[in-house]
Design a protein around this motif. Structure first.
Motif, PDB file in Angstrom:
ATOM      1  N   ARG A  90     -14.475 -34.697  10.129  1.00 42.83           N
ATOM      2  CA  ARG A  90     -13.952 -33.667  11.043  1.00 42.83           C
ATOM      3  C   ARG A  90     -13.486 -34.289  12.350  1.00 42.83           C
ATOM      4  O   ARG A  90     -12.416 -33.921  12.896  1.00 42.83           O
ATOM      5  N   ARG A  91     -14.292 -35.193  12.891  1.00 48.27           N
ATOM      6  CA  ARG A  91     -13.873 -35.831  14.160  1.00 48.27           C
ATOM      7  C   ARG A  91     -12.574 -36.628  13.980  1.00 48.27           C
ATOM      8  O   ARG A  91     -11.669 -36.611  14.843  1.00 48.27           O
ATOM      9  N   GLU A 123     -12.980 -30.211  16.844  1.00 45.40           N
ATOM     10  CA  GLU A 123     -13.980 -30.416  15.780  1.00 45.40           C
ATOM     11  C   GLU A 123     -14.541 -29.097  15.273  1.00 45.40           C
ATOM     12  O   GLU A 123     -14.904 -28.976  14.099  1.00 45.40           O
TER      13      GLU A 123
END
Length: 295
Positions: free
Chosen positions: A236-237, A257
């Motif tokens: 996600r990051r 995020e």
């Protein structure tokens, strides 16, 4: 004359004495006389009692206190009725106590047979069993009867042996047979229960090993889930940083995020539904994805 008188008197007395000695005796055991009893071993261990006799000992004291007017045969009959109505659990207590008493007697008897007192008792018993020669006497009838009574005097009864005398009645023997059958049934049931207990013990051990294996697999699965969750957070990051400069058409908000999941869903929907209209967007996404693959 005096000598003749004395001689006549002696002759008469001798004839009477001789007649008394040669008189025929009656056969069989004389009425009123008691047979000679073999000696009892007062040092021997006390004999074991059956479960019924232990129960009788307890109930006899209770009946003597609650109903002191009962006769001995009435007490025996009432105790037999109570024993027949007794439940199996209470009977088992007395039967187990009788078995313990029997083991106690066997151990004590084995130890006692090694002592000198037991050897002395055996010697006395052998002497008593050996018949003694008849004694010839010319005493008067009264003194002769007294001597016979002294020789045949019975040994005094031991007051502590009252409960050791079995009551050989038909009712007692019948109850004893029934109790022996119940004891055999209890032993068989105990054997069956032990076998079932062994089977259940094996099942318990198998269940314990299964639980331990499942706990180990659960711990491994938790560790894998934690690793996957960490990988998802990293992904996600990475996506949020890669698509931060590419807002969706009609929206000026950049993905973060927290919103990257909904952003990727909407981006995929735009590309799949209208690929011809969003060719520029598709080329930009391909470039970003190729850079991600290279890194």
């Amino acid at each position: 004359m005096k000598e003749n008188y004395l001689r006549g008197s002696m002759t008469t007395g001798g004839a009477s004495s001789s007649g008394a000695d040669t008189s025929p005796k009656k056969k069989g055991w004389p009425k009123g006389r008691k047979r000679r009893l073999l000696p009892k071993d007062s040092n021997a261990p006390k004999g074991p009692l059956s479960g019924y006799m232990l129960f009788m000992g307890d109930q006899r004291e209770v009946l003597r206190q609650t109903q002191p007017g009962l006769a001995f045969h009435e007490i025996t009959k009432l105790v037999a009725q109570r024993w027949a109505a007794l439940d199996q659990i209470a009977k088992t207590k007395y039967l187990e106590a009788a078995e313990a008493d029997k083991e106690r007697y066997q151990k004590e008897m084995e130890e006692y047979q090694k002592t000198d007192a037991y050897k002395n008792f055996l010697q006395k018993q052998r002497k008593a069993e050996t018949p003694s020669p008849p004694k010839k006497t010319r005493k008067e009838n009264g003194e002769e009867r007294k001597e016979e009574e002294e020789e045949e005097e019975e040994e005094p009864l031991n007051p502590h042996s009252a409960l050791e005398i079995p009551i050989f009645t038909e009712e007692f023997l019948t109850h004893n047979k029934v109790r022996e059958g119940e004891l055999r049934q209890l032993r068989k049931s105990n054997t069956d229960y032990e076998e079932q207990n062994a089977i259940l013990q094996k099942h318990i051990e198998s269940m314990k090993s299964t639980v331990e294996r499942l706990e180990s697999e659960t711990c491994q699965q938790r560790s894998n889930n934690a690793a996957l969750q960490q990988h998802i957070e990293t992904l996600r990051r990475t996506l949020a940083r890669a698509f931060i400069n590419l807002p969706l058409p009609g929206s000026e908000a950049a993905p973060t995020e927290e919103t990257i999941d909904s952003y990727m869903v909407q981006l995929h929907s735009l590309i799949v539904n209208n690929p011809q209209q969003h060719q520029g967007l598709i080329q930009t996404v391909r470039g970003i994805v190729s850079q991600l693959a290279l890194t």
